[in-house]
Design a protein around this motif. Structure first.
Motif, PDB file in Angstrom:
ATOM      1  N   ALA A  50       0.817  -1.217   0.000  1.00 21.95           N
ATOM      2  CA  ALA A  50       0.000   0.000   0.000  1.00 21.95           C
ATOM      3  C   ALA A  50       0.852   1.269   0.000  1.00 21.95           C
ATOM      4  O   ALA A  50       0.341   2.350  -0.265  1.00 21.95           O
ATOM      5  CB  ALA A  50      -0.930   0.005   1.205  1.00 21.95           C
ATOM      6  N   VAL A  51       2.135   1.134   0.289  1.00 21.85           N
ATOM      7  CA  VAL A  51       3.020   2.301   0.364  1.00 21.85           C
ATOM      8  C   VAL A  51       4.227   2.041  -0.528  1.00 21.85           C
ATOM      9  O   VAL A  51       5.234   1.506  -0.077  1.00 21.85           O
ATOM     10  CB  VAL A  51       3.472   2.558   1.822  1.00 21.85           C
ATOM     11  CG1 VAL A  51       4.366   3.774   1.893  1.00 21.85           C
ATOM     12  CG2 VAL A  51       2.280   2.713   2.730  1.00 21.85           C
ATOM     13  N   GLU A  52       4.115   2.396  -1.774  1.00 18.80           N
ATOM     14  CA  GLU A  52       5.204   2.193  -2.724  1.00 18.80           C
ATOM     15  C   GLU A  52       5.839   3.505  -3.149  1.00 18.80           C
ATOM     16  O   GLU A  52       6.467   3.593  -4.194  1.00 18.80           O
ATOM     17  CB  GLU A  52       4.691   1.403  -3.926  1.00 18.80           C
ATOM     18  CG  GLU A  52       4.255   0.002  -3.521  1.00 18.80           C
ATOM     19  CD  GLU A  52       3.741  -0.839  -4.673  1.00 18.80           C
ATOM     20  OE1 GLU A  52       3.551  -0.294  -5.774  1.00 18.80           O
ATOM     21  OE2 GLU A  52       3.523  -2.035  -4.448  1.00 18.80           O
ATOM     22  N   GLN A  53       5.692   4.533  -2.289  1.00 17.49           N
ATOM     23  CA  GLN A  53       6.315   5.823  -2.526  1.00 17.49           C
ATOM     24  C   GLN A  53       6.921   6.295  -1.199  1.00 17.49           C
ATOM     25  O   GLN A  53       6.682   5.714  -0.162  1.00 17.49           O
ATOM     26  CB  GLN A  53       5.303   6.851  -3.061  1.00 17.49           C
ATOM     27  CG  GLN A  53       4.244   7.288  -2.070  1.00 17.49           C
ATOM     28  CD  GLN A  53       3.077   6.302  -1.905  1.00 17.49           C
ATOM     29  OE1 GLN A  53       2.932   5.369  -2.677  1.00 17.49           O
ATOM     30  NE2 GLN A  53       2.278   6.494  -0.874  1.00 17.49           N
ATOM     31  N   ALA A  54       7.706   7.363  -1.276  1.00 21.38           N
ATOM     32  CA  ALA A  54       8.293   7.919  -0.060  1.00 21.38           C
ATOM     33  C   ALA A  54       7.187   8.520   0.797  1.00 21.38           C
ATOM     34  O   ALA A  54       6.292   9.188   0.286  1.00 21.38           O
ATOM     35  CB  ALA A  54       9.322   8.988  -0.426  1.00 21.38           C
ATOM     36  N   VAL A  55       7.231   8.241   2.097  1.00 25.74           N
ATOM     37  CA  VAL A  55       6.246   8.779   3.040  1.00 25.74           C
ATOM     38  C   VAL A  55       6.974   9.357   4.251  1.00 25.74           C
ATOM     39  O   VAL A  55       8.167   9.116   4.448  1.00 25.74           O
ATOM     40  CB  VAL A  55       5.227   7.700   3.492  1.00 25.74           C
ATOM     41  CG1 VAL A  55       4.418   7.186   2.309  1.00 25.74           C
ATOM     42  CG2 VAL A  55       5.921   6.542   4.199  1.00 25.74           C
ATOM     43  N   THR A  56       6.259  10.110   5.064  1.00 25.17           N
ATOM     44  CA  THR A  56       6.843  10.679   6.279  1.00 25.17           C
ATOM     45  C   THR A  56       6.356   9.965   7.542  1.00 25.17           C
ATOM     46  O   THR A  56       6.978  10.078   8.587  1.00 25.17           O
ATOM     47  CB  THR A  56       6.530  12.177   6.408  1.00 25.17           C
ATOM     48  OG1 THR A  56       5.116  12.353   6.410  1.00 25.17           O
ATOM     49  CG2 THR A  56       7.155  12.957   5.256  1.00 25.17           C
ATOM     50  N   HIS A  57       5.236   9.229   7.427  1.00 24.38           N
ATOM     51  CA  HIS A  57       4.663   8.480   8.549  1.00 24.38           C
ATOM     52  C   HIS A  57       4.070   7.176   8.023  1.00 24.38           C
ATOM     53  O   HIS A  57       3.685   7.093   6.854  1.00 24.38           O
ATOM     54  CB  HIS A  57       3.565   9.291   9.245  1.00 24.38           C
ATOM     55  CG  HIS A  57       4.082  10.496   9.945  1.00 24.38           C
ATOM     56  ND1 HIS A  57       4.353  11.675   9.285  1.00 24.38           N
ATOM     57  CD2 HIS A  57       4.402  10.696  11.246  1.00 24.38           C
ATOM     58  CE1 HIS A  57       4.817  12.550  10.153  1.00 24.38           C
ATOM     59  NE2 HIS A  57       4.856  11.984  11.351  1.00 24.38           N
ATOM     60  N   PHE A  58       4.000   6.183   8.895  1.00 25.08           N
ATOM     61  CA  PHE A  58       3.385   4.907   8.523  1.00 25.08           C
ATOM     62  C   PHE A  58       2.740   4.301   9.752  1.00 25.08           C
ATOM     63  O   PHE A  58       3.322   4.309  10.843  1.00 25.08           O
ATOM     64  CB  PHE A  58       4.423   3.930   7.959  1.00 25.08           C
ATOM     65  CG  PHE A  58       3.841   2.614   7.544  1.00 25.08           C
ATOM     66  CD1 PHE A  58       3.156   2.483   6.350  1.00 25.08           C
ATOM     67  CD2 PHE A  58       3.961   1.499   8.364  1.00 25.08           C
ATOM     68  CE1 PHE A  58       2.600   1.275   5.965  1.00 25.08           C
ATOM     69  CE2 PHE A  58       3.416   0.278   7.993  1.00 25.08           C
ATOM     70  CZ  PHE A  58       2.728   0.171   6.781  1.00 25.08           C
ATOM     71  N   GLU A  59       1.562   3.744   9.569  1.00 25.01           N
ATOM     72  CA  GLU A  59       0.859   3.030  10.626  1.00 25.01           C
ATOM     73  C   GLU A  59       0.761   1.574  10.197  1.00 25.01           C
ATOM     74  O   GLU A  59       0.230   1.272   9.122  1.00 25.01           O
ATOM     75  CB  GLU A  59      -0.540   3.626  10.808  1.00 25.01           C
ATOM     76  CG  GLU A  59      -1.357   2.905  11.858  1.00 25.01           C
ATOM     77  CD  GLU A  59      -2.729   3.539  12.031  1.00 25.01           C
ATOM     78  OE1 GLU A  59      -2.806   4.638  12.592  1.00 25.01           O
ATOM     79  OE2 GLU A  59      -3.705   2.910  11.575  1.00 25.01           O
ATOM     80  N   GLY A  60       1.280   0.670  11.017  1.00 27.45           N
ATOM     81  CA  GLY A  60       1.240  -0.736  10.652  1.00 27.45           C
ATOM     82  C   GLY A  60       1.530  -1.656  11.813  1.00 27.45           C
ATOM     83  O   GLY A  60       1.775  -1.222  12.935  1.00 27.45           O
ATOM     84  N   ARG A  61       1.495  -2.937  11.508  1.00 26.00           N
ATOM     85  CA  ARG A  61       1.705  -3.961  12.535  1.00 26.00           C
ATOM     86  C   ARG A  61       3.102  -4.557  12.406  1.00 26.00           C
ATOM     87  O   ARG A  61       3.712  -4.550  11.335  1.00 26.00           O
ATOM     88  CB  ARG A  61       0.647  -5.052  12.434  1.00 26.00           C
ATOM     89  CG  ARG A  61       0.792  -5.937  11.240  1.00 26.00           C
ATOM     90  CD  ARG A  61      -0.157  -7.140  11.275  1.00 26.00           C
ATOM     91  NE  ARG A  61       0.080  -7.955  10.100  1.00 26.00           N
ATOM     92  CZ  ARG A  61       1.052  -8.852  10.000  1.00 26.00           C
ATOM     93  NH1 ARG A  61       1.883  -9.072  10.991  1.00 26.00           N
ATOM     94  NH2 ARG A  61       1.200  -9.548   8.884  1.00 26.00           N
ATOM     95  N   LEU A  62       3.579  -5.103  13.505  1.00 22.56           N
ATOM     96  CA  LEU A  62       4.882  -5.753  13.544  1.00 22.56           C
ATOM     97  C   LEU A  62       4.774  -7.108  12.846  1.00 22.56           C
ATOM     98  O   LEU A  62       3.993  -7.965  13.251  1.00 22.56           O
ATOM     99  CB  LEU A  62       5.331  -5.931  14.993  1.00 22.56           C
ATOM    100  CG  LEU A  62       6.672  -6.597  15.227  1.00 22.56           C
ATOM    101  CD1 LEU A  62       7.796  -5.776  14.608  1.00 22.56           C
ATOM    102  CD2 LEU A  62       6.900  -6.789  16.718  1.00 22.56           C
ATOM    103  N   ALA A  63       5.557  -7.297  11.783  1.00 20.45           N
ATOM    104  CA  ALA A  63       5.545  -8.546  11.022  1.00 20.45           C
ATOM    105  C   ALA A  63       6.749  -9.427  11.334  1.00 20.45           C
ATOM    106  O   ALA A  63       6.674 -10.647  11.225  1.00 20.45           O
ATOM    107  CB  ALA A  63       5.515  -8.242   9.522  1.00 20.45           C
TER     108      ALA A  63
END
Length: 108
Positions: A50-63
């Motif tokens: 879902a995030v294939e570009q540069a971002v400044t923040h990310f919300e996700g789970r530990l994989a």
């Protein structure tokens, strides 16, 4: 089973080049207020379709957790809440930095 969701700040976004010439093929950052073994904020690699570009923040789970035998900190791998990543995907995506360490990956 519900996984905890983490908020990461990305300070080395996709495409970032560090002072040693490493170009980051993914977003890399940290989780504020979560202290790692080196006394600094917990570092995270972000692997997400879902995030294939540069971002400044990310919300996700530990994989996964990348444990380094020759360093005093672990690196976390975050992905989207409903995404799955494989050991092979993590190994390939993090090789650009992990090649310099004696590390192993623990899938969560």
């Amino acid at each position: 089973m519900t996984s905890k969701i983490y908020q990461a700040v990305i300070d080395r976004p996709l495409g970032y080049q560090d002072s040693w010439g490493n170009v980051y093929p993914l977003n890399y950052g940290y989780i504020p207020n979560l202290i790692a073994g080196d006394g600094e904020a917990q570092d995270v690699y972000v692997l997400s379709r879902a995030v294939e570009q540069a971002v400044t923040h990310f919300e996700g789970r530990l994989a996964a957790v990348i444990h380094r035998r020759d360093d005093n900190e672990d690196k976390w791998v975050l992905t989207g809440a409903d995404e799955e990543v494989s050991l092979a995907q993590i190994t390939e995506a993090t090789h650009f930095l992990e090649q310099y360490f004696d590390s192993w990956i623990e899938m969560i």
